[in-house]
Motif scaffolding. Structure first.
Motif, PDB file in Angstrom:
ATOM      1  N   ALA A 215       0.848  -1.198   0.000  1.00  0.00           N
ATOM      2  CA  ALA A 215       0.000   0.000   0.000  1.00  0.00           C
ATOM      3  C   ALA A 215       0.880   1.243   0.000  1.00  0.00           C
ATOM      4  N   PHE A 216       0.589   2.154  -0.901  1.00  0.00           N
ATOM      5  CA  PHE A 216       1.365   3.396  -1.008  1.00  0.00           C
ATOM      6  C   PHE A 216       0.567   4.547  -0.421  1.00  0.00           C
ATOM      7  N   PHE A 217       1.275   5.438   0.278  1.00  0.00           N
ATOM      8  CA  PHE A 217       0.608   6.528   1.010  1.00  0.00           C
ATOM      9  C   PHE A 217       1.149   7.888   0.584  1.00  0.00           C
ATOM     10  N   PRO A 218       0.320   8.933   0.792  1.00  0.00           N
ATOM     11  CA  PRO A 218       0.739  10.272   0.381  1.00  0.00           C
ATOM     12  C   PRO A 218       1.763  10.900   1.332  1.00  0.00           C
ATOM     13  N   SER A 219       1.935  10.354   2.530  1.00  0.00           N
ATOM     14  CA  SER A 219       2.923  10.904   3.454  1.00  0.00           C
ATOM     15  C   SER A 219       3.398   9.804   4.396  1.00  0.00           C
ATOM     16  N   THR A 220       4.572  10.019   5.007  1.00  0.00           N
ATOM     17  CA  THR A 220       5.075   9.020   5.952  1.00  0.00           C
ATOM     18  C   THR A 220       4.155   8.937   7.163  1.00  0.00           C
ATOM     19  N   TYR A 221       3.603  10.083   7.540  1.00  0.00           N
ATOM     20  CA  TYR A 221       2.770  10.094   8.743  1.00  0.00           C
ATOM     21  C   TYR A 221       1.509   9.235   8.550  1.00  0.00           C
ATOM     22  N   THR A 222       0.832   9.412   7.383  1.00  0.00           N
ATOM     23  CA  THR A 222      -0.373   8.606   7.132  1.00  0.00           C
ATOM     24  C   THR A 222      -0.018   7.119   7.094  1.00  0.00           C
ATOM     25  N   ALA A 223       1.164   6.818   6.517  1.00  0.00           N
ATOM     26  CA  ALA A 223       1.582   5.417   6.451  1.00  0.00           C
ATOM     27  C   ALA A 223       1.825   4.864   7.854  1.00  0.00           C
ATOM     28  N   ALA A 224       2.521   5.652   8.688  1.00  0.00           N
ATOM     29  CA  ALA A 224       2.818   5.190  10.045  1.00  0.00           C
ATOM     30  C   ALA A 224       1.528   5.016  10.849  1.00  0.00           C
ATOM     31  N   LYS A 225       0.564   5.896  10.588  1.00  0.00           N
ATOM     32  CA  LYS A 225      -0.736   5.769  11.264  1.00  0.00           C
ATOM     33  C   LYS A 225      -1.456   4.494  10.794  1.00  0.00           C
ATOM     34  N   ALA A 226      -1.321   4.211   9.492  1.00  0.00           N
ATOM     35  CA  ALA A 226      -1.953   3.000   8.944  1.00  0.00           C
ATOM     36  C   ALA A 226      -1.399   1.749   9.621  1.00  0.00           C
ATOM     37  N   VAL A 227      -0.100   1.782   9.931  1.00  0.00           N
ATOM     38  CA  VAL A 227       0.534   0.649  10.626  1.00  0.00           C
ATOM     39  C   VAL A 227      -0.200   0.394  11.937  1.00  0.00           C
ATOM     40  N   GLN A 228      -0.480   1.479  12.659  1.00  0.00           N
ATOM     41  CA  GLN A 228      -1.170   1.315  13.937  1.00  0.00           C
ATOM     42  C   GLN A 228      -2.579   0.759  13.759  1.00  0.00           C
ATOM     43  N   LYS A 229      -3.254   1.223  12.704  1.00  0.00           N
ATOM     44  CA  LYS A 229      -4.617   0.722  12.444  1.00  0.00           C
ATOM     45  C   LYS A 229      -4.583  -0.778  12.158  1.00  0.00           C
ATOM     46  N   VAL A 230      -3.584  -1.199  11.376  1.00  0.00           N
ATOM     47  CA  VAL A 230      -3.478  -2.631  11.066  1.00  0.00           C
ATOM     48  C   VAL A 230      -3.276  -3.426  12.358  1.00  0.00           C
ATOM     49  N   PRO A 260       4.450   4.116  -7.659  1.00  0.00           N
ATOM     50  CA  PRO A 260       3.485   5.140  -8.086  1.00  0.00           C
ATOM     51  C   PRO A 260       4.015   6.543  -7.800  1.00  0.00           C
ATOM     52  N   GLN A 261       3.735   7.459  -8.735  1.00  0.00           N
ATOM     53  CA  GLN A 261       4.344   8.794  -8.661  1.00  0.00           C
ATOM     54  C   GLN A 261       4.010   9.570  -7.392  1.00  0.00           C
ATOM     55  N   ASN A 262       2.739   9.472  -6.971  1.00  0.00           N
ATOM     56  CA  ASN A 262       2.344  10.274  -5.812  1.00  0.00           C
ATOM     57  C   ASN A 262       2.629   9.579  -4.484  1.00  0.00           C
ATOM     58  N   ALA A 263       3.382   8.468  -4.532  1.00  0.00           N
ATOM     59  CA  ALA A 263       3.635   7.714  -3.301  1.00  0.00           C
ATOM     60  C   ALA A 263       4.790   8.326  -2.521  1.00  0.00           C
ATOM     61  N   LYS A 264       4.563   8.584  -1.251  1.00  0.00           N
ATOM     62  CA  LYS A 264       5.620   9.138  -0.395  1.00  0.00           C
ATOM     63  C   LYS A 264       6.016   8.138   0.710  1.00  0.00           C
ATOM     64  N   LEU A 289      -6.760  -0.207   4.737  1.00  0.00           N
ATOM     65  CA  LEU A 289      -5.665   0.622   4.220  1.00  0.00           C
ATOM     66  C   LEU A 289      -6.212   1.739   3.333  1.00  0.00           C
ATOM     67  N   ARG A 290      -7.296   1.446   2.578  1.00  0.00           N
ATOM     68  CA  ARG A 290      -7.909   2.503   1.753  1.00  0.00           C
ATOM     69  C   ARG A 290      -8.471   3.592   2.653  1.00  0.00           C
ATOM     70  N   GLU A 291      -9.126   3.163   3.728  1.00  0.00           N
ATOM     71  CA  GLU A 291      -9.670   4.143   4.673  1.00  0.00           C
ATOM     72  C   GLU A 291      -8.556   4.965   5.320  1.00  0.00           C
ATOM     73  N   ALA A 292      -7.369   4.344   5.419  1.00  0.00           N
ATOM     74  CA  ALA A 292      -6.237   5.057   6.021  1.00  0.00           C
ATOM     75  C   ALA A 292      -5.508   5.915   4.980  1.00  0.00           C
ATOM     76  N   GLU A 293      -6.192   6.228   3.875  1.00  0.00           N
ATOM     77  CA  GLU A 293      -5.710   7.151   2.845  1.00  0.00           C
ATOM     78  C   GLU A 293      -4.650   6.577   1.907  1.00  0.00           C
ATOM     79  N   ALA A 294      -4.584   5.258   1.757  1.00  0.00           N
ATOM     80  CA  ALA A 294      -3.648   4.696   0.777  1.00  0.00           C
ATOM     81  C   ALA A 294      -4.049   5.160  -0.613  1.00  0.00           C
ATOM     82  N   VAL A 295      -3.057   5.581  -1.422  1.00  0.00           N
ATOM     83  CA  VAL A 295      -3.375   6.079  -2.759  1.00  0.00           C
ATOM     84  C   VAL A 295      -3.293   4.973  -3.805  1.00  0.00           C
ATOM     85  N   ASP A 296      -2.634   3.907  -3.463  1.00  0.00           N
ATOM     86  CA  ASP A 296      -2.463   2.827  -4.428  1.00  0.00           C
ATOM     87  C   ASP A 296      -2.201   1.542  -3.644  1.00  0.00           C
TER      88      ASP A 296
END
Lengths: 458, 421
Positions: A215-230, A260-264, A289-296
């Motif tokens: 799962a690719f995310f728009p920022s490191t913070y959203t990704a790190a938050k997604a980890v907690q949700k999982v 993906p280009q917009n993946a951070k 992960l989609r709910e956690a703002e994953a872009v791809d």
């Protein structure tokens, strides 16, 4: 040499030079003698002799360690354990394997798979690292989030004390509370307390199926938050890996893999279990992960597709290495609730330091690899890089974390141990070491500071 | 190559090395000799220590470089793209230049091999002298103990007085308009196993025009491995000219090492000057096993006395999936029992290691030999199958005398040849 058997000794200039390095990139004094370990009796004779003469002994497996644990610091003997590589027993009914320390992790995996079993600890080096080394460093790996680390799979040990006496700890059972747990003490002791010559390891049933999501995310913070949700989703992933912006950029530039280009940032979630449960769990995690703002999100259901999905994660090492001539590879760990904060903190430190810092790793257990990329030909860069590393350690400790999750202290992180371990605990550790190895010959200057050094600094 | 250029090569090649040990996990030498110097990582770091002035014993280092199969697994598997194999070959050349290759290797690889006249005379002498050597070995069995490189020499097939290439016509016309296939035989097929070449010609000639260029010679891989790239280049140029002249559509080789040399090493060895010619030929080169896989009807299976096949995939064929899988497919069509040994295992026969480091070479083969014995299980009709002549020589030396060692081609077509020649 009589104790070792002269045919097992090597001491030419070339041989010695070959035992002065490992995967840590650190290089120390070459040993004076390399002894190829062949059996317990020989090791016992060698250690007794070295204890009498006060000669340092450094046990060594495949030298894939990242903390310099197998590097001789004061010369002496390197005890090459790689040749003791027999699986002595693989008992499917007991679900245990009895191994010599030189068995490569992968060799045990292959042998266990023939019985529908596997050995869960999976350090990245599992194709080449030895189980003796895995035990000495208490190695972890991506699967630790579900299965735990090496220590959780060691039931019993046979080891040789510095004076040559042989002793056994634990046994062959899952439960065992007779006496102190010396097995756990030896695992992770980095070859400073005894030389492990045999280990009884616990095996687990090989899961029927696996699946993975990148799962690719728009920022490191959203990704790190997604980890907690999982982690709170009720699904226990077998691996939960995280890659930050700098790491993804390095992969996109150097590996040829599509990002993906917009993946951070990227999160890899892998699940295993029965075919029904993996299907249900991946669907659930994908929604989450989609709910956690994953872009791809790319999904891998077959073993071949999973292999493909892991390619991005495996490309990290080679891609990151291309950023700078040298790298300080740290493996701090923080409590699960602090992962997002730690990732933020590292980005902040990276901005301040002027070095590229790649942060990635086994976020599911809070273990983050922080790679500081610098030019080791410039002395001022070396100094600045290590000072940034120290700030990373301090930040991890402030969040109640640890300076090393899975690489060990070895020689590389020895100067920083006192940041984490209080003086009383340190003294206890030194007393234990003195009891087991009064002559102080086993892997000196590793793991914990020497007692006299502590006195000097105090 | 001088010391300074070796130094910069070593620095360049080692720059991306993380010391991770992946190369160690797949190295056949390390598997047989688990000590640091066995692996690619050990050899790379020894070279680094040498160019940094921390190792001074050149002879010891030259011998360490000899303990490498040059199979390239380290290079293929390295996550960081360290070109270990190329560097090891350059290091062998560096040490050969400084006189550390040994006089015999120098004579054989640099003087004898590239000179077609001398080589021919040497082979003739070998034809006459082999029985004498065999008798000596039988008489003084300790000789092989003192010179491990001589182990099993008496089991080698007798050299022929006239090579396969010499005794064959240059061109055998096939059906009108049939594709032209050139055979690049290689030394072992030419001088030790001419029947293999003849089997191939026999199978092909009904469907194709078959050409056996007279001026072909050794593919050059022994010279290249031994540290004599110039000699290899001389040989390769001669082969290139011979193959270009015959205007073939396909060039077939019955030896995986020759295939590797012609298809994958020739361009780099000859350099930009011969880019067009080398690329032209390299694109046409095909291993016989691959050709068999793609043209099965050309090779109909004849009844065979062999019932069990133990398949050894040569290092130089392991990346050619179709070719590597062909013997197993063949066994299935013929209803033969078969087994592979551990995937990708090396027999220890390559890169001149049997001559340079005979003990290392024999130790590498120990596990494959055990696997073979277990599979054979005392059955008399079990054959070892390999499509590389380097491997053929190694297995011939080390397997019990009388064990059939066959090219896949000989598994399906051998019976018919005896009637035709």
């Amino acid at each position: 040499m009589d104790a070792a058997g002269s045919e097992h000794c090597r001491f030419s200039e070339t041989d010695k030079a070959l035992y002065a390095y490992d995967a840590s990139g650190d290089s120390r004094t070459p040993p004076d003698l390399v002894i190829r370990a062949v059996d317990t009796a020989q090791i016992s004779r060698v250690l007794a002799c070295c204890s009498k003469l006060g000669v340092p002994v450094t046990p060594r497996g495949a030298a894939t360690g990242l903390s310099g644990g197998c590097l001789p610091v004061r010369g002496g003997v390197v005890l090459d354990m790689a040749g003791m590589n027999r699986i002595l027993d693989l008992h499917a009914a007991d679900m245990v394997a009895v191994v010599q320390p030189g068995v490569v992790n992968r060799a045990l995996q292959n042998a266990a798979a023939a019985h529908g079993l596997f050995f869960p600890p999976d350090p990245a080096s599992l194709d080449s690292s030895t189980l003796g080394g895995n035990l000495a460093e208490n190695a972890g790996g991506p699967k630790a989030v579900k299965y735990g680390v090496t220590r959780d799979y060691v039931l019993g040990l046979t080891a040789v004390l510095a004076d040559g006496r042989v002793f056994r700890t634990g046994g062959r059972t899952i439960k065992n509370v007779a006496g102190y747990d010396l097995t756990s003490l030896l695992v992770g002791s980095e070859g400073t307390l005894a030389v492990i010559v045999e280990a009884v390891l616990r095996l687990a049933p090989l899961p029927e199926s696996q699946a993975a999501l990148n799962a690719f995310f728009p920022s490191t913070y959203t990704a790190a938050k997604a980890v907690q949700k999982v982690l709170h989703s009720g699904v226990r992933p077998v691996a939960l890996e995280f890659l930050d912006t700098a790491t993804l950029a390095a992969i996109a530039e150097h590996s040829g893999l599509h990002i993906p280009q917009n993946a951070k940032a990227m999160v890899l979630v892998a699940v295993d279990g029965s075919p029904e449960s993996t299907v249900r769990h991946t669907a659930l995690l994908e929604t989450l992960l989609r709910e956690a703002e994953a872009v791809d999100i790319s999904r891998a259901d077959s073993p071949a597709a999973c292999e493909q999905a892991w390619k991005v994660r495996r490309a990290v090492g080679p891609s990151v290495r291309k950023l700078a001539p040298a790298c300080i590879a740290e493996d701090i760990v923080v409590p699960l609730g602090s992962i997002a904060d730690m990732v933020e903190k590292i980005q902040h430190l990276a901005k301040g330091s002027g070095f590229p810092i790649c942060c990635y790793g086994h976020a599911g257990d809070g273990n983050l690899h922080v790679n500081l990329m610098y030019d080791n030909t410039k002395p001022e860069d070396c100094k600045a890089a290590w000072s940034t590393a120290e700030q990373v350690f301090a930040a991890a400790l402030q969040m109640n974390g640890s300076i090393s999750g899975e690489h060990g202290i070895g020689s590389v992180k020895l100067p920083y141990l006192a940041m984490q371990v209080d003086p009383v605990t340190l003294e206890l550790m030194q007393k234990i070491r003195q009891t087991l190895d009064p002559a102080g010959i086993l892997n000196p200057s590793k793991g914990i500071p020497a007692a006299n050094a502590a006195e000097q600094s105090a | 190559m001088n010391a300074e250029s070796l130094r910069s090569r070593v620095e360049d090649v080692l720059r991306p090395c993380a010391g991770c040990g992946t190369c160690q996990s797949i190295c056949p030498v390390y598997a047989a000799h688990p000590w640091e110097g066995g692996s690619a990582r050990g050899k790379l770091h020894a070279l680094r220590a040498f160019v940094h002035g921390n190792i001074h014993d050149e002879v010891a280092l030259a011998r360490l470089m000899d303990e490498c199969m040059l199979c390239g697994r380290c290079t293929d598997q390295c996550p960081n793209g360290v070109e270990a194999k190329a560097l090891f070959r350059e290091a062998r050349a560096f040490f050969a230049q400084r006189g550390h290759a040994g006089k015999i290797a120098e004579l054989a690889l640099e003087r004898l091999l590239p000179s077609s006249g001398l080589f021919r005379s040497f082979m003739a002498a070998g034809f006459a002298g082999k029985p004498v050597l065999d008798a000596l070995l039988r008489q003084f069995s300790g000789l092989a103990l003192r010179f491990p490189a001589l182990t099993g020499v008496e089991r080698m097939p007798k050299l022929v007085a006239r090579s396969f290439v010499e005794r064959m016509p240059t061109e055998l016309a096939g059906p009108k308009g049939a594709p032209r296939i050139a055979i690049f035989a290689g030394c072992v097929t030419s001088w030790l196993r001419p029947s293999l070449g003849e089997t191939l010609v026999h199978a092909l000639q009904r469907h194709y025009t078959v050409i056996i260029p007279k001026t072909q010679g050794c593919c050059g891989i022994p010279a290249l491995s031994g540290g004599f790239p110039h000699a290899a280049k001389v040989l390769m140029l001669r082969n290139l000219a011979a193959l270009l002249a015959c205007k073939a559509d396909v060039v077939l080789t019955p030896c995986a090492s020759c295939t590797h040399m012609l298809a994958h090493e020739m361009q780099a060895l000859l350099g930009e000057e011969f880019d067009n010619e080398a690329n032209d030929i390299a694109a046409k080169v095909m291993d016989v096993t691959r050709f068999m896989a793609e043209n099965r009807p050309v090779f109909p299976a004849a009844p065979s006395s062999i019932k069990k096949l133990f398949i050894h995939t040569p290092c130089h064929l392991r990346k050619d999936v179709a070719g590597a899988n062909m013997p197993a497919a063949l066994a299935e069509t013929m209803g033969l029992e078969y087994a592979h040994h551990a995937p990708g295992q090396c027999c220890g026969g390559g890169a001149l290691v049997p001559m340079l480091q005979p003990v290392v070479s024999a130790n590498i083969c120990a596990a494959p030999l055990r696997d073979f014995a277990a599979f054979k299980n005392d059955s008399a009709d079990c054959a070892l199958v390999t499509s590389c002549n380097g491997c053929f020589v190694q297995w011939t030396r080390l397997l019990p005398a009388g064990t059939p060692i066959l090219h896949p081609l000989e598994v399906c077509c051998s019976n018919r040849v005896k009637t035709c020649l």
